[in-house]
Structure formats: structure tokens, C-alpha cells
Enzyme design. Sequence first.
Site, PDB file in Angstrom:
ATOM      1  N   GLY A  71       0.845  -1.195   0.000  1.00  0.00           N
ATOM      2  CA  GLY A  71       0.000   0.000   0.000  1.00  0.00           C
ATOM      3  C   GLY A  71       0.871   1.232   0.000  1.00  0.00           C
ATOM      4  O   GLY A  71       2.052   1.167   0.336  1.00  0.00           O
ATOM      5  N   CYS A  98       5.399  -6.094   1.646  1.00  0.00           N
ATOM      6  CA  CYS A  98       5.771  -4.676   1.582  1.00  0.00           C
ATOM      7  C   CYS A  98       5.123  -3.897   2.738  1.00  0.00           C
ATOM      8  O   CYS A  98       5.457  -4.127   3.890  1.00  0.00           O
ATOM      9  CB  CYS A  98       5.402  -4.115   0.213  1.00  0.00           C
ATOM     10  SG  CYS A  98       6.190  -2.554  -0.134  1.00  0.00           S
ATOM     11  N   TYR A  99       4.138  -3.048   2.448  1.00  0.00           N
ATOM     12  CA  TYR A  99       3.456  -2.341   3.545  1.00  0.00           C
ATOM     13  C   TYR A  99       2.915  -3.352   4.555  1.00  0.00           C
ATOM     14  O   TYR A  99       2.951  -3.123   5.765  1.00  0.00           O
ATOM     15  CB  TYR A  99       2.307  -1.502   2.975  1.00  0.00           C
ATOM     16  CG  TYR A  99       1.506  -0.761   4.040  1.00  0.00           C
ATOM     17  CD1 TYR A  99       1.893   0.499   4.479  1.00  0.00           C
ATOM     18  CD2 TYR A  99       0.368  -1.344   4.618  1.00  0.00           C
ATOM     19  CE1 TYR A  99       1.177   1.164   5.470  1.00  0.00           C
ATOM     20  CE2 TYR A  99      -0.355  -0.683   5.602  1.00  0.00           C
ATOM     21  CZ  TYR A  99       0.053   0.570   6.019  1.00  0.00           C
ATOM     22  OH  TYR A  99      -0.650   1.219   6.990  1.00  0.00           O
ATOM     23  N   HIS A 185       7.865  -7.680  -3.769  1.00  0.00           N
ATOM     24  CA  HIS A 185       6.559  -8.099  -4.309  1.00  0.00           C
ATOM     25  C   HIS A 185       6.689  -9.429  -5.057  1.00  0.00           C
ATOM     26  O   HIS A 185       7.170  -9.442  -6.196  1.00  0.00           O
ATOM     27  CB  HIS A 185       6.010  -7.025  -5.250  1.00  0.00           C
ATOM     28  CG  HIS A 185       5.591  -5.793  -4.528  1.00  0.00           C
ATOM     29  ND1 HIS A 185       4.325  -5.625  -4.023  1.00  0.00           N
ATOM     30  CD2 HIS A 185       6.276  -4.690  -4.175  1.00  0.00           C
ATOM     31  CE1 HIS A 185       4.243  -4.457  -3.407  1.00  0.00           C
ATOM     32  NE2 HIS A 185       5.417  -3.872  -3.489  1.00  0.00           N
ATOM     33  N   GLU A 187       4.257 -11.100  -6.248  1.00  0.00           N
ATOM     34  CA  GLU A 187       3.128 -11.269  -7.170  1.00  0.00           C
ATOM     35  C   GLU A 187       3.414 -10.749  -8.579  1.00  0.00           C
ATOM     36  O   GLU A 187       2.736 -11.127  -9.521  1.00  0.00           O
ATOM     37  CB  GLU A 187       1.870 -10.594  -6.589  1.00  0.00           C
ATOM     38  CG  GLU A 187       1.893  -9.072  -6.492  1.00  0.00           C
ATOM     39  CD  GLU A 187       2.566  -8.538  -5.229  1.00  0.00           C
ATOM     40  OE1 GLU A 187       3.378  -9.251  -4.632  1.00  0.00           O
ATOM     41  OE2 GLU A 187       2.293  -7.378  -4.856  1.00  0.00           O
ATOM     42  N   VAL A 242     -18.785 -10.947 -23.364  1.00  0.00           N
ATOM     43  CA  VAL A 242     -18.278 -12.170 -22.728  1.00  0.00           C
ATOM     44  C   VAL A 242     -19.036 -12.501 -21.437  1.00  0.00           C
ATOM     45  O   VAL A 242     -19.514 -13.630 -21.257  1.00  0.00           O
ATOM     46  CB  VAL A 242     -16.772 -12.021 -22.373  1.00  0.00           C
ATOM     47  CG1 VAL A 242     -16.229 -13.304 -21.775  1.00  0.00           C
ATOM     48  CG2 VAL A 242     -15.971 -11.601 -23.585  1.00  0.00           C
ATOM     49  N   ASP A 243     -19.155 -11.514 -20.541  1.00  0.00           N
ATOM     50  CA  ASP A 243     -19.676 -11.815 -19.208  1.00  0.00           C
ATOM     51  C   ASP A 243     -21.125 -12.301 -19.238  1.00  0.00           C
ATOM     52  O   ASP A 243     -21.459 -13.323 -18.636  1.00  0.00           O
ATOM     53  CB  ASP A 243     -19.563 -10.577 -18.295  1.00  0.00           C
ATOM     54  CG  ASP A 243     -18.129 -10.101 -18.182  1.00  0.00           C
ATOM     55  OD1 ASP A 243     -17.227 -10.888 -18.516  1.00  0.00           O
ATOM     56  OD2 ASP A 243     -17.919  -8.939 -17.774  1.00  0.00           O
ATOM     57  N   LYS A 385     -11.699 -11.891 -15.116  1.00  0.00           N
ATOM     58  CA  LYS A 385     -12.069 -11.998 -16.537  1.00  0.00           C
ATOM     59  C   LYS A 385     -11.479 -13.246 -17.211  1.00  0.00           C
ATOM     60  O   LYS A 385     -12.166 -13.932 -17.967  1.00  0.00           O
ATOM     61  CB  LYS A 385     -11.566 -10.747 -17.263  1.00  0.00           C
ATOM     62  CG  LYS A 385     -12.108 -10.572 -18.643  1.00  0.00           C
ATOM     63  CD  LYS A 385     -13.491 -10.020 -18.575  1.00  0.00           C
ATOM     64  CE  LYS A 385     -14.050  -9.656 -19.912  1.00  0.00           C
ATOM     65  NZ  LYS A 385     -15.300  -8.924 -19.761  1.00  0.00           N
TER      66      LYS A 385
END
Length: 529
Positions: A71, A98-99, A185, A187, A242-243, A385
Site C-alpha cells: 500500500g 511490503c506495507y 513483491h 506477485e 463475454v460476461d 475476466k
Amino acid sequence: MSRLPKPQPKRTQSRLAIPENIVILDFGSQYTQVIARRIRECQVFSQILRFDTPAAKLRALKPHGLILSGGPASVYGKAAPHCDPAIWKLGIPVLGICYGMQLMAHQLGGRVEKGDKREYGHAELEITGDSPLFAKLDSRQKVWMSHGDKMTKVPDGFRPVAHSQNSPYAAIANSRRRLFGIQFHPEVHHTPNGKQIVSNFVHGVCDCGRNWTIKSFIDHAIEEIRGVVGTDRVILGLSGGVDSSVAAALIHKAIGDQLTCVFVNNGLLRKSEAEGVREVFGKNRHMKLHYEDATGVFLRKLRGVTNPERKRKIIGRAFVEVFQKATKKAGAARFLAQGTTYPDVIESVSIAGNPAAMIKSHHNVGGLPKNMKFELLEPLRALFKDEVREVGAQLGLPREIVWRQPFPGPGLAVRILGAVSPERLRILREADWVVIDEMKKADLYYKVWQTFAVLLPVKTVGVMGDERTYDNVIAIRAVESVDGMTADWVRLPYDLLARLSTRIINEVKGVNRVCLDISSKPPSTIEWE
Ligand code: XMP
């Protein structure tokens, strides 16, 4: 995605057991959703909650582990987001990123201070201690850092287990309490072994299985839809995107003819779009489809209107009117189904510097008035998605629908600058068809975010044969993007551009010039309006 206000009808509650899951507390990092995706790639369900979610609520969700995101704030700042300190007593493994690590240190008796140098970008991590988080990894790792503050005292019970040039405590561990902190990070793709670290946490530390697969999602969702709907009926507004298409296929698989799809043709669709939707859903999949051709209504209301915001308002209002009437014609139903997806429902934490908060307000769901007396059924609420597309593919929807480019609710009206008329719609539709056709032939259509034609409100002089012409200009827009918030124009091959220009001018009556849009977003938008 429409820009109308969000409706608040009653939402159906899940009646199934909570799956094995990891909860991510969001402290406003732009990467929070990426963390959630990485965990799901490990085949573990993950959900994002606000940083201040009470410990009691967390306990009720029975997570196998907690992750505290990064953050933009400083833990010692006045308005810094803090988590409920009771989470440290839940006995659940926690990974602070991190944060998140700094907060862990701050709340558990360590110290975090302003760093003299900001550490941003690639860094070399040296692993010096034993930690299950770094299982199967070499002692030197490339990682991605982005922080100003740094930890200067490790909390009691923790050991430093890695450092980088700028961070003496780049990773800390309290293995007994299963609390871990990392300054970098894992990710992001810039941390090449980040996936292994996430997997070490969810599988190694939290002991999660690999239960979250698209197939298991589909099986669960079908069971849940049947349980919730019972013998009642469901209406679904099918847009062809799509959705809503995937939601329709999934609900249909669960309850068959208890579902009726309502498809409104607003007259602003691309060439063959309405026919395509009717064929895929009505003819091929035998779904009950109520088709409402409201072209006349929309075009009458739009006649002579040039202001883009007015156009949007007119289209939004007309849609609600037409849809309401159409649902009545489709017969009584208890549920209204929507293709709402996870990014639509995550409550973004609004902390200065968090772009995710902005993304949320831009891509808001909605479009229907509060007085519609339905309960909402949103079977894709938990999915990103790419997962929605995978569900669609596994349910056998054609690539054409599953990999469809985003198309705005107000349709071609935002790509016709100036007034919308049947003739101008014809011109744009034909030109757009050429763009789609050539992009597909070049095997590029499904690889870029969006490609389309725009009809400009000017005419220019040209020459065809011996005659001078005074005709329309088409602009070609092709953009690369991840979420529609920022975009770059695509460097289409010259040969393809040449074919586009030749074909549009030769095949579309009323066009004598083709231009290429070479602007990025920001400062330009994707649509011209
Ligand atoms: P802009 O033009 O704002 O568009 O850069 C960003 C993305 O959003 C799409 N878009 C819409 N989608 N309803 C939608 O469902 C809308 O009213 C709408 N307006 C823009 C646009 O196509 C792009 O992908």
C-alpha cells in the site's frame, strides 16, 4: 459496464460450504488483484477484503491463510490504514507483503522508519535463514522492490531471513506462529520466482490443496444456482459480450428452460451481431431467447443529437425502458441474472495513490433501475475476466464470444461523431466489418485489446475516376491495454494498414479517406465519442 448508477436489489446468498481459501487484506496496493490471481493460479480460492475487516468476520470465513497487501501509506502516518490487531491472535498463517510486512512489524513490536533512499525496481535478494517461504529456491533471488520506508527493528519472536542491498530486513519469519513478512513483491512478473514463493505460502505453510479449478467452479456454481433458484424463473439481459454470455451458458446448464434471456437490439450493434447472438444462444444452444428489436426507438430518440453525453443519457434511459418492457413480455421471474465479475465487486480501498480505486469507479456495473422487483443472481461474482473466459470455453461457447473484444454498451453511437442516422450507421458498420475481417485474417484480432473504425463528423475532398468526391473520413483505432484504463496504440503492419485503407474506400460507399489514430490513453481515450 455501463455508466449508469449501480442498482441495489437483494443479492442471493451462497448456500454452499465455503471453499478452502486465502483472504487478502487490501491496504491500497495497485497489485492487490494480482496477488489474488497468483493464488488462484495455485488452484486455491482467494478473496480480497478491506484492510479493516474485523477479526471475527475473518474467522467466520475460515481462511487457511491471510495476506496483507502492499500500500502507498506509511505505517506510522496519522491516517495509515491498520488491520484489526486481533488478527494476530487468530492462529492463522499470515504473509505481509511490503506495507503488509511493515504493518506486521509495527503492530508486533518492531520498528519501521523513513528510509534515506527509496528502493524501486529490481533488487538482488540474499536468503540467509531458513524459511518455508523460500523452500525450493536458491539463496540468491531476483526480486522487485517498491518502498520508501524500511524496517529497522525486527519484532520479538521473528528472525531476519533475507536481505537486499537496501533492506537489511528484506524478509522476516516467525515460524512458530507461522507469520512471515517480505519487503519485495512476489506477485509481479519482475520477481521471476514469485509464483514459487506464493505457492510455498499457500501450499507449504497454509496447507491448502489444489481445489480451485474451473471445472470445480462450474460444478459448484451449477449446484448453487439450482439450490438458490429452485423451481423459480430467471431473466438474463444478454448483451452478446463475454460476461453476460458466459453467465447465460452457465445458468442454462444449471436450470435449462427456467432461464429466459432477453436480448435488446438497440440498432447500434456491429454488423451481424444480433444474428450471431440469436444463432449461438437460440438456435445452437436452444435457450429461451426473447429478442427485442428496438432499433426504431433508439434511432428516433437519437435523431439530430450530437452531444456525446446526451447521446449516452438517451441510450441509457431508452435501454432501461425497453428492457423493462421486454422482461414483462418474457414472463414473470423471481431472479434477474447478471454477468457481474469480481473486479466489479471488490471494494477498492481509496487511499491516495491507489489507481485501483479509480479503475473501480470507471468500470462500474449497473444499468437497471432500483424499482425492478428482482433478486439478483450473479454466478460469476467471484471470477476474474480470464477465469470467466475459461468457464465460457469449458462450457463450449465459440471463440468468437469467449475472446470477444470489449464493446461499449452505447455501441456504435460512441464511434459516430456527430449525429447518428441509419446512413451513418451503415457507413460505420461496413467500415468496421472490414477492420474486423482484416484483423482476423492477419491473426491479430484476438491478440489486441480493441480494434475498430470511427466515423468522423467531417467530409473531405477526394477523387475517384475523373470525378471529385466530397465524402466521409474513417479513422482506425487499434489499442493494446490490460484493463482499459491506460492504452497504447498498436503498431499495425503497413501492409495491413494498406489493405484496410484500400478495402474501406473501395467497399464502403460514402468514404474517400482513411486515417490512423496514433494516440495513447492518457491523454486520449480509447473511444472517440
Ligand atoms: P474510454 O473511451 O473511456 O474507454 O478510454 C475505456 C474502455 O471502456 C469501454 N467503454 C465502455 N464500456 N459501456 C461499456 O460497457 C460504456 O458506456 C463504455 N464506454 C467506454 C471502451 O470500449 C474501452 O474498452
